[in-house]
Design a protein around this motif. Structure first.
Motif, short mmCIF file in Angstrom:
data_model
loop_
_atom_site.label_atom_id
_atom_site.label_comp_id
_atom_site.label_asym_id
_atom_site.label_seq_id
_atom_site.Cartn_x
_atom_site.Cartn_y
_atom_site.Cartn_z
N ASP A 182 0.09 0.75 1.95
CA ASP A 182 0.67 2.14 1.49
C ASP A 182 -0.41 3.30 1.99
N GLY A 183 -1.74 2.93 2.35
CA GLY A 183 -2.66 3.97 2.62
C GLY A 183 -3.06 4.72 1.25
N GLU A 184 -3.54 6.05 1.57
CA GLU A 184 -3.94 6.82 0.42
C GLU A 184 -2.75 7.47 -0.36
N THR A 185 -2.88 7.82 -1.72
CA THR A 185 -1.80 8.36 -2.56
C THR A 185 -2.18 10.05 -1.95
N ILE A 186 -0.95 10.94 -1.56
CA ILE A 186 -1.06 12.30 -1.40
C ILE A 186 -0.91 12.74 -2.68
N ASN A 187 -2.20 13.56 -3.12
CA ASN A 187 -2.45 14.27 -4.30
C ASN A 187 -2.34 15.68 -4.15
N ARG A 188 -2.23 16.52 -5.34
CA ARG A 188 -2.44 17.63 -5.35
C ARG A 188 -3.86 18.24 -4.71
N GLY A 189 -3.70 19.17 -3.62
CA GLY A 189 -4.94 19.69 -3.34
C GLY A 189 -5.27 19.23 -1.78
N ASP A 190 -4.62 17.99 -1.49
CA ASP A 190 -5.02 17.31 -0.48
C ASP A 190 -4.47 18.25 1.04
#
Length: 400
Positions: free
Chosen positions: A230-238
């Motif tokens: 899944d890789g990294e989670t896409i979070n607020r601020g990214d």
């Protein structure tokens, strides 16, 4: 390249057009070599399917073309409409190869002096050595490849333009999908968004050469990043980089890179890097327009120098670690001229009908990666850029 099903070098018109070019260049002929699909130029121009033995095709500047093939591969060459010579053993091959090239002082082959352009360097040293033993000078076929392999047909150009609209629309939708996931407090991941992008491209007919790169800020510093699982989670601020590409079956791909931030504004550091990348892209495009307007020739490496100069002037030169652009033909990374004076010395001229990417980038390890990519078709009147309405600012995707 042709829109018709008959391979270009299996037509009388194709042979005659090549022969005119050979005479203009002062070449005795074009000697194409193929083994196990190692030479995509030969495969495409000769319409080859499965072959397992060495083959040579000589197109002389004057006279009839000849294919020299192994005795067991007649069926693989039954579409070849001109003379055929067969061999079986290696001694037989070397003897008949000598007869084939006899009387030709200078032949073009898919070679690149000093291996300067790897995407044109398909003839093994051993085969080149056999040719040289017969007193033949080998010249690069680079200009022939550009003119007869990498130039787009009308149909391929239209397919590329249609694909560019789909790629752009899917990119915009992917950014919104990532933002919507955050609004619903169920963030997506690099891997999940990648899968969705590929499915969307395919559902709109781009079923050939389809893939993408989805990478948040630090991960995007690896320019060809691929997540594990899944890789990294896409979070607020990214900060989010999306590079995506695809083609209609058997045609020419569109390849674009876009940038967005999961926030309402772009921080100063990111904006500074983005502006360096964007301005380098635009400087390259402006340079192409000026050369076209002035009716001056332009080489791939010159365009690279222009884009790279902008990024160097902004203080990020060491972080621009790849060429400015790659050829696009029936292969996403094609055999025509690249915009490159870093990884290779591509002195080939851009001629009408060629397509290529313009995609400068800055990659600071474990901090940030920024790239902007458009495609250019070098038309009779100069550069035609796809997509229409390419990116000028980083997308801001969330409200405060």
């Amino acid at each position: 390249m042709n829109d018709v099903s008959t391979p270009f070098l299996c037509t009388r018109d194709g042979i005659e057009r090549v022969q005119v070019n050979l005479r203009d260049q002062g070449l005795g002929g074009w000697l194409l070599y193929e083994f196990h699909h190692n030479n995509p130029v030969s495969v495409a121009l000769l319409g080859l399917e499965k072959t397992t033995r060495r083959a040579f095709v000589l197109i002389p500047a004057e006279g009839e073309p000849v294919a020299m093939i192994h005795a067991i591969e007649a069926s693989s060459w039954r579409h070849w409409p001109f003379e055929r010579v067969s061999y079986s053993g290696w001694r037989d091959m070397e003897e008949k190869l000598g007869e084939l090239v006899q009387g030709h002082d200078r032949l073009a082959m898919e070679v690149s002096p000093g291996a300067a352009v790897p995407t044109l360097d398909y003839v093994p040293a051993g085969i080149a050595g056999l040719i040289l033993e017969h007193g033949v000078e080998i010249a690069s076929s680079g200009d022939l490849v550009s003119a007869f392999h990498s130039v787009l047909s009308v149909g391929q150009l239209n397919d590329h333009k249609r694909a560019s609209v789909i790629v752009k629309d899917v990119a915009r939708a992917a950014f919104e999908r990532a933002a919507d996931a955050l609004r619903s407090e169920n963030p997506t991941t690099e891997g999940a968004l990648s899968e969705w992008i590929v499915q969307e491209l395919q559902s709109h007919g781009l079923v050939d050469q389809v893939s993408c790169i989805v990478a948040i800020g630090p991960r995007a510093s690896d320019s060809h990043y691929a997540p594990i699982g899944d890789g990294e989670t896409i979070n607020r601020g990214d900060l989010l980089l999306i590079d995506l590409w695809g083609a209609f079956m058997g045609s020419v791909a569109a390849d674009q890179t876009w940038m967005g931030v999961m926030n309402s504004k772009v921080d100063a550091r990111t904006q500074e890097i983005w502006e360096a990348v964007r301005d380098a892209r635009d400087a390259a495009l402006d340079f192409l327009r000026r050369r076209a307007l002035d009716e001056e020739e332009v080489m791939g490496l010159e365009v690279d120098d222009v884009a790279r100069g902008v990024i160097q002037d902004r203080g990020f030169g060491e972080f621009f670690v790849h060429r400015t652009g790659h050829s696009i033909d029936i292969d996403l990374h094609g055999s025509g001229p690249n915009l490159d004076n870093l990884e290779s010395r591509d002195e080939r001229k851009l001629i009408p009908g060629l397509a290529f990417s313009v995609e400068p980038g800055i990659y600071i390890e474990n901090e940030i990666g920024v790239r902007s990519e458009v495609n250019v078709y070098w038309g009779a009147e100069g550069p035609e850029i796809t997509p229409e309405g390419y990116q000028t600012e980083i997308f801001t995707l969330l409200d405060d």
